[in-house]
Design a protein around this motif. Structure first.
Motif, PDB file in Angstrom:
ATOM      1  N   ASP A  10     -53.890  42.807   0.473  1.00 56.59           N
ATOM      2  CA  ASP A  10     -54.654  43.670  -0.425  1.00 56.59           C
ATOM      3  C   ASP A  10     -53.956  43.944  -1.752  1.00 56.59           C
ATOM      4  OD1 ASP A  10     -56.943  43.854   0.896  1.00 56.59           O
ATOM      5  OD2 ASP A  10     -56.488  45.759   1.941  1.00 56.59           O
ATOM      6  N   TYR A  11     -52.618  44.099  -1.699  1.00 56.61           N
ATOM      7  CA  TYR A  11     -51.887  44.368  -2.949  1.00 56.61           C
ATOM      8  C   TYR A  11     -52.219  43.294  -3.986  1.00 56.61           C
ATOM      9  CZ  TYR A  11     -48.050  44.764  -6.328  1.00 56.61           C
ATOM     10  OH  TYR A  11     -47.318  44.886  -7.489  1.00 56.61           O
ATOM     11  N   PHE A  12     -52.127  42.029  -3.577  1.00 58.16           N
ATOM     12  CA  PHE A  12     -52.342  40.912  -4.506  1.00 58.16           C
ATOM     13  C   PHE A  12     -53.824  40.699  -4.770  1.00 58.16           C
ATOM     14  CE2 PHE A  12     -48.214  40.365  -2.599  1.00 58.16           C
ATOM     15  CZ  PHE A  12     -47.414  40.047  -3.681  1.00 58.16           C
ATOM     16  N   LYS A  13     -54.650  40.869  -3.716  1.00 61.48           N
ATOM     17  CA  LYS A  13     -56.095  40.647  -3.886  1.00 61.48           C
ATOM     18  C   LYS A  13     -56.689  41.657  -4.859  1.00 61.48           C
ATOM     19  CE  LYS A  13     -57.696  40.262   0.427  1.00 61.48           C
ATOM     20  NZ  LYS A  13     -58.375  39.838   1.657  1.00 61.48           N
ATOM     21  N   SER A  14     -56.302  42.931  -4.683  1.00 56.42           N
ATOM     22  CA  SER A  14     -56.921  43.963  -5.530  1.00 56.42           C
ATOM     23  C   SER A  14     -56.480  43.813  -6.986  1.00 56.42           C
ATOM     24  CB  SER A  14     -56.570  45.363  -5.020  1.00 56.42           C
ATOM     25  OG  SER A  14     -55.169  45.547  -5.083  1.00 56.42           O
ATOM     26  N   ARG A  15     -55.300  43.264  -7.204  1.00 57.40           N
ATOM     27  CA  ARG A  15     -54.819  43.069  -8.582  1.00 57.40           C
ATOM     28  C   ARG A  15     -55.146  41.673  -9.118  1.00 57.40           C
ATOM     29  NH1 ARG A  15     -51.602  46.479  -5.960  1.00 57.40           N
ATOM     30  NH2 ARG A  15     -50.737  48.300  -7.021  1.00 57.40           N
ATOM     31  N   LYS A  16     -55.832  40.898  -8.307  1.00 57.36           N
ATOM     32  CA  LYS A  16     -56.202  39.520  -8.701  1.00 57.36           C
ATOM     33  C   LYS A  16     -54.981  38.697  -9.113  1.00 57.36           C
ATOM     34  CE  LYS A  16     -60.964  40.393  -9.763  1.00 57.36           C
ATOM     35  NZ  LYS A  16     -61.822  41.106 -10.647  1.00 57.36           N
ATOM     36  N   LEU A  17     -53.967  38.721  -8.266  1.00 56.19           N
ATOM     37  CA  LEU A  17     -52.741  37.964  -8.539  1.00 56.19           C
ATOM     38  C   LEU A  17     -52.770  36.661  -7.754  1.00 56.19           C
ATOM     39  CD1 LEU A  17     -50.256  40.979  -8.188  1.00 56.19           C
ATOM     40  CD2 LEU A  17     -51.089  39.963 -10.320  1.00 56.19           C
ATOM     41  N   TYR A  18     -52.726  35.550  -8.475  1.00 48.19           N
ATOM     42  CA  TYR A  18     -52.776  34.205  -7.881  1.00 48.19           C
ATOM     43  C   TYR A  18     -51.582  33.402  -8.377  1.00 48.19           C
ATOM     44  CZ  TYR A  18     -57.596  35.230  -6.599  1.00 48.19           C
ATOM     45  OH  TYR A  18     -58.718  35.778  -6.056  1.00 48.19           O
ATOM     46  N   PRO A  19     -51.281  32.281  -7.715  1.00 45.14           N
ATOM     47  CA  PRO A  19     -50.186  31.446  -8.223  1.00 45.14           C
ATOM     48  C   PRO A  19     -50.494  30.966  -9.637  1.00 45.14           C
ATOM     49  CG  PRO A  19     -50.911  30.677  -6.057  1.00 45.14           C
ATOM     50  CD  PRO A  19     -51.898  31.701  -6.511  1.00 45.14           C
ATOM     51  N   ASN A  20     -49.482  30.985 -10.494  1.00 45.49           N
ATOM     52  CA  ASN A  20     -49.648  30.416 -11.830  1.00 45.49           C
ATOM     53  C   ASN A  20     -48.908  29.080 -11.919  1.00 45.49           C
ATOM     54  OD1 ASN A  20     -46.855  30.947 -12.662  1.00 45.49           O
ATOM     55  ND2 ASN A  20     -47.459  33.109 -12.719  1.00 45.49           N
ATOM     56  N   VAL A  21     -48.931  28.466 -13.098  1.00 47.10           N
ATOM     57  CA  VAL A  21     -48.383  27.102 -13.247  1.00 47.10           C
ATOM     58  C   VAL A  21     -46.918  27.011 -12.822  1.00 47.10           C
ATOM     59  CG1 VAL A  21     -47.664  27.371 -15.671  1.00 47.10           C
ATOM     60  CG2 VAL A  21     -48.327  25.116 -14.831  1.00 47.10           C
ATOM     61  N   ASP A  22     -46.192  28.124 -12.944  1.00 56.04           N
ATOM     62  CA  ASP A  22     -44.753  28.076 -12.661  1.00 56.04           C
ATOM     63  C   ASP A  22     -44.418  28.156 -11.175  1.00 56.04           C
ATOM     64  OD1 ASP A  22     -43.853  27.932 -15.360  1.00 56.04           O
ATOM     65  OD2 ASP A  22     -44.311  30.053 -15.608  1.00 56.04           O
ATOM     66  N   PHE A  23     -45.398  28.439 -10.316  1.00 58.34           N
ATOM     67  CA  PHE A  23     -45.065  28.685  -8.905  1.00 58.34           C
ATOM     68  C   PHE A  23     -44.511  27.447  -8.207  1.00 58.34           C
ATOM     69  CE2 PHE A  23     -46.021  29.784  -4.379  1.00 58.34           C
ATOM     70  CZ  PHE A  23     -45.200  30.891  -4.305  1.00 58.34           C
ATOM     71  N   TYR A  24     -45.111  26.285  -8.463  1.00 51.40           N
ATOM     72  CA  TYR A  24     -44.670  25.075  -7.748  1.00 51.40           C
ATOM     73  C   TYR A  24     -43.883  24.070  -8.608  1.00 51.40           C
ATOM     74  CZ  TYR A  24     -47.372  26.331  -3.602  1.00 51.40           C
ATOM     75  OH  TYR A  24     -47.849  26.966  -2.484  1.00 51.40           O
ATOM     76  N   THR A  25     -43.892  24.242  -9.939  1.00 50.41           N
ATOM     77  CA  THR A  25     -43.243  23.213 -10.771  1.00 50.41           C
ATOM     78  C   THR A  25     -41.752  23.067 -10.465  1.00 50.41           C
ATOM     79  OG1 THR A  25     -43.030  24.866 -12.508  1.00 50.41           O
ATOM     80  CG2 THR A  25     -44.787  23.245 -12.780  1.00 50.41           C
ATOM     81  N   GLY A  26     -41.075  24.201 -10.255  1.00 47.04           N
ATOM     82  CA  GLY A  26     -39.627  24.157 -10.034  1.00 47.04           C
ATOM     83  C   GLY A  26     -39.247  23.271  -8.857  1.00 47.04           C
ATOM     84  N   LEU A  27     -40.100  23.251  -7.837  1.00 49.11           N
ATOM     85  CA  LEU A  27     -39.796  22.425  -6.656  1.00 49.11           C
ATOM     86  C   LEU A  27     -39.788  20.949  -7.024  1.00 49.11           C
ATOM     87  CD1 LEU A  27     -41.941  24.476  -4.165  1.00 49.11           C
ATOM     88  CD2 LEU A  27     -39.473  24.120  -3.981  1.00 49.11           C
ATOM     89  N   ILE A  28     -40.703  20.571  -7.925  1.00 50.30           N
ATOM     90  CA  ILE A  28     -40.727  19.170  -8.375  1.00 50.30           C
ATOM     91  C   ILE A  28     -39.504  18.875  -9.243  1.00 50.30           C
ATOM     92  CG2 ILE A  28     -42.019  17.419  -9.679  1.00 50.30           C
ATOM     93  CD1 ILE A  28     -44.568  18.791  -8.969  1.00 50.30           C
ATOM     94  N   TYR A  29     -39.216  19.771 -10.178  1.00 49.20           N
ATOM     95  CA  TYR A  29     -38.069  19.553 -11.068  1.00 49.20           C
ATOM     96  C   TYR A  29     -36.777  19.458 -10.258  1.00 49.20           C
ATOM     97  CZ  TYR A  29     -41.309  21.201 -14.735  1.00 49.20           C
ATOM     98  OH  TYR A  29     -42.376  21.371 -15.575  1.00 49.20           O
TER      99      TYR A  29
END
Ligand code: CMC
Length: 383
Positions: A308-327
């Protein structure tokens, strides 16, 4: 005060009109010059996207060929630029060297620094797109304590950059993946760094100095520095025996300002369309490896999307969430990740600066303030 409106962080004040990028944050739509990001990521490539973003239309094959040749031919920097590195200890953050290095490039580019001379601006555009990756590859070799590799003018744009970093071990699939990541980062309208580039440029400051300012803005962890911060966060969770639950409790209680890095966005109140594409690539690139950090990231995402914390604030992964794993899989150190973001964002900064410079209604950027300090008082020498 008067007709001044207070809008901290510019949450709803537009600073300009622009024809470059369209974002619908509620629906998670991103288009460069009208073309959806997934279409470009799938079917175009970085230099073509640079042309599109900067010039407004897709190039014909002859125009693209000519644009590419001009850029590829300019990749060598003046030998003396390398003196820059002796002033920076190896432990220096790569973004500090990048921003200083762009100013060194500026000092060797005096024939391209006029701000309203179309020819000079085009020459500066080409030179920056050509030479900033060369500089970035030297930075990688410097901070990792390795000899510089010179640009190979026969190689393509992204392949040459990766080979200047890693030598001959670079694989075709890596070149393709990095090219796509650059496309995803190419432009994103009035974010913090782009607004900085425009604000600095609005004083009629040259392209190099404006872009160097953008690099500094991008460095911060709320902005491009988030890709480094995400990997640091995943490593910290790994070191705590994967105690995701305790970490998430801290985030939700806002303990010590801890955030779920790589989540949330000022404009996207839905899944960042770039993150969807990056996630797909992460799965492909890391498929053959047993990557504990990827598992932790996926676990965090799943918890967050159902909380609920993230849902109510509409917080979703942004472009930076997975890029570091590739780099990281490429072999870049964590503190270098944001340099890769900067390389991708160059066309966006350049396009926005050029759009502003040719806008007849352009004025110097000069926000107002609401003064809340002391009223007039008389000077008294203090004891
Ligand atoms: N983790 C936990 N809570 C968060 C997060 C997060 N990542 N992001 C926002 N919130 C909360 C925030 O505390 C606030 O809560 P409340 O309503 O109780 O006060 C609410 O969500 C709204 O957030 P905000 O800080 O008012 O939103 P903003 O638009 O000012 O900030 C942001 C946007 C990207 C700076 C912020 O979401 C953030 O700091 N995220 C983490 C850093 C990050 O991943 N940045 C990369 C952004 S995307 C690419 C780029 O620009 O580089």
């Amino acid at each position: 005060t008067g007709n001044t409106t207070l809008d901290p962080g510019f949450t709803n004040t537009a600073s300009c009109v622009s024809r470059i990028t369209f974002i619908d944050g509620d629906q998670g739509i991103l288009r460069y010059r009208g073309y959806p990001i997934d279409d470009l990521a799938e079917n175009s490539h970085f230099l073509e996207v640079c042309y599109l973003v900067i010039h407004g239309e897709l190039p014909s094959s002859a125009e693209l060929e000519e644009f590419e040749q001009r850029i590829l031919a300019e990749r060598k920097v003046h030998e003396d630029v390398k003196n820059l590195f002796s002033a920076f200890p190896r432990s220096t953050h790569p973004m500090a060297i990048l921003s200083a290095g762009i100013m060194v490039l500026e000092s060797y580019a005096q024939d391209t620094v006029a701000v309203r001379d179309e020819k000079q601006v085009e020459a500066a555009t080409v030179r920056m797109l050509a030479q900033v990756p060369t500089l970035a590859a030297y930075i990688f070799r410097h901070v990792t304590g390795q000899e510089f590799i010179e640009p190979d003018l026969e190689l393509g744009y992204v392949e040459n950059f990766l080979r200047m970093c890693f030598g001959d071990s670079v694989e075709e699939s890596q070149v393709k993946a990095m090219d796509t990541l650059f496309v995803l980062h190419a432009e994103h309208e009035q974010n913090c760094s782009t607004s900085t580039v425009r604000l600095v440029g609005s004083a009629d400051t040259n392209l190099y100095a404006s872009v160097a300012a953008g690099v500094n803005a991008l460095w911060g962890p709320r902005h491009g520095g988030a890709n480094q911060a995400v990997l640091e966060m995943l490593n910290a969770i790994k070191d705590s025996d994967n105690d995701t639950a305790t970490f998430m409790e801290k985030v939700k209680k806002k303990e010590d300002g801890v955030k779920l890095m790589g989540f949330g966005h000022r404009v996207y109140k839905n899944y960042d369309p770039r993150a969807t594409i990056v996630k797909k690539h992460t799965d492909e690139i890391l498929a053959s490896t047993d990557n504990e950090l990827l598992d932790i990231a996926k676990g965090l995402e799943e918890v967050a999307l159902n909380d609920d914390y993230f849902k109510s604030r509409k917080l979703y992964p942004n472009v930076d969430f997975y890029t570091g794993l590739i780099y990281e899989a490429f072999g870049f150190p964590m503190n270098y990740f944001t340099v890769l973001f900067a390389l991708g964002r160059l066309p966006g900064w350049i396009a926005q600066w050029r759009e502003m410079m040719t806008d007849p209604d352009n004025k110097i950027g000069r926000p107002r303030q609401v003064y809340i300090g002391e009223t007039e008082r008389k000077y008294q020498k203090q004891a």
